[in-house]
Design a protein around this motif. Sequence first.
Motif, short mmCIF file in Angstrom:
data_model
loop_
_atom_site.label_atom_id
_atom_site.label_comp_id
_atom_site.label_asym_id
_atom_site.label_seq_id
_atom_site.Cartn_x
_atom_site.Cartn_y
_atom_site.Cartn_z
N TYR A 10 0.86 -1.18 0.00
CA TYR A 10 0.00 0.00 0.00
C TYR A 10 0.90 1.23 0.00
O TYR A 10 1.90 1.27 0.70
CB TYR A 10 -0.90 0.02 1.24
CG TYR A 10 -1.77 -1.19 1.38
CD1 TYR A 10 -1.33 -2.31 2.09
CD2 TYR A 10 -3.03 -1.24 0.80
CE1 TYR A 10 -2.12 -3.43 2.21
CE2 TYR A 10 -3.84 -2.36 0.92
CZ TYR A 10 -3.37 -3.45 1.62
OH TYR A 10 -4.15 -4.56 1.74
N ILE A 12 0.49 5.66 -0.35
CA ILE A 12 -0.18 6.93 -0.61
C ILE A 12 0.91 7.96 -0.82
O ILE A 12 1.80 8.10 0.03
CB ILE A 12 -1.10 7.33 0.55
CG1 ILE A 12 -2.16 6.27 0.79
CG2 ILE A 12 -1.75 8.69 0.28
CD1 ILE A 12 -3.02 6.51 2.02
N ASP A 38 -8.25 -1.16 -12.88
CA ASP A 38 -9.12 -0.03 -12.58
C ASP A 38 -10.57 -0.42 -12.75
O ASP A 38 -10.90 -1.18 -13.69
CB ASP A 38 -8.79 1.15 -13.50
CG ASP A 38 -7.34 1.57 -13.41
OD1 ASP A 38 -6.56 1.27 -14.34
OD2 ASP A 38 -6.98 2.16 -12.38
N PRO A 83 -2.59 11.82 -10.29
CA PRO A 83 -3.77 11.16 -9.72
C PRO A 83 -4.37 10.09 -10.62
O PRO A 83 -4.94 9.12 -10.11
CB PRO A 83 -4.74 12.32 -9.51
CG PRO A 83 -3.85 13.49 -9.24
CD PRO A 83 -2.68 13.31 -10.16
N THR A 86 -3.54 6.47 -9.83
CA THR A 86 -4.12 5.78 -8.69
C THR A 86 -4.76 4.49 -9.20
O THR A 86 -5.63 4.53 -10.07
CB THR A 86 -5.16 6.67 -8.01
OG1 THR A 86 -4.50 7.78 -7.41
CG2 THR A 86 -5.94 5.89 -6.95
N ARG A 110 -1.52 -1.36 -3.88
CA ARG A 110 -2.56 -0.35 -4.03
C ARG A 110 -1.92 1.02 -3.88
O ARG A 110 -1.42 1.36 -2.81
CB ARG A 110 -3.68 -0.55 -3.01
CG ARG A 110 -4.85 0.41 -3.24
CD ARG A 110 -6.07 0.02 -2.42
NE ARG A 110 -6.66 -1.24 -2.83
CZ ARG A 110 -7.43 -1.41 -3.88
NH1 ARG A 110 -7.72 -0.38 -4.66
NH2 ARG A 110 -7.96 -2.60 -4.14
N THR A 112 -2.24 5.17 -4.21
CA THR A 112 -3.09 6.36 -4.25
C THR A 112 -2.20 7.58 -4.43
O THR A 112 -1.26 7.78 -3.65
CB THR A 112 -3.91 6.51 -2.96
OG1 THR A 112 -4.72 5.34 -2.78
CG2 THR A 112 -4.80 7.74 -3.03
N THR A 114 -2.33 11.65 -4.57
CA THR A 114 -3.21 12.78 -4.25
C THR A 114 -2.67 14.09 -4.82
O THR A 114 -1.50 14.17 -5.24
CB THR A 114 -3.35 12.93 -2.73
OG1 THR A 114 -2.06 13.20 -2.17
CG2 THR A 114 -3.91 11.66 -2.11
#
Lengths: 114, 114
Positions: A10, A12, A38, A83, A86, A110, A112, A114
Amino acid sequence: EAQVTQNPRYLITVTGKKLTVTCSQNMNHEYMSWYRQDPGLGLRQIYYSMNVEVTDKGDVPEGYKVSRKEKRNFPLILESPSPNQTSLYFCASSARGRRSYEQYFGPGTRLTVT
Amino acid sequence: KQEVTQIPAALSVPEGENLVLNCSFTDSAIYNLQWFRQDPGKGLTSLLLIQSSQREQTSGRLNASLDKSSGRSTLYIAASQPGDSATYLCAASNSGGGADGLTFGKGTHLIIQP
């Protein structure tokens, strides 16, 4: 145990901050690929590699780089993530053999942005 | 360029029923076809691999068939159980001969009602 590992699982991050997702396999496979998944679009191939120092574009290579300096490793590099990157990313490996080109998948990363 | 289509996109059946998931592909010169299972937010679990020289493969309550000439594969699930609820993905080897990865269908989302 024969496996494909990915790290991190994971992540971010923020737009523009370079990142690398690692992929490693312990099966001495020649062939490796990266996919992204996706909603509504399914799994699509980003890049693949048929051997050390041999890589080629899949269906959605824009914004990604790969390298294959060692047989076991196939890192995915996002030099300036955006973005729209993602997604859920999967690495896979295979070999020509009795079960021709059966693909073995990693657990997924995963990401992400931002 | 290989293209893979799965029908239906979603299916809901009562527990105990036998069911068939369909997959079609455009390039019949495939090396293999794989069926995967994916639980929500999780990785891919390989269910069955059918090599190009084979017509079908069986594993427990699962049977997959391959008809290269018509560009079709089916996954048959016998005596369905609530634990079979998942998304089932069909993937055909790419047009480059198998070493360059897979093209995936968008999946069939299966719900087995208790």
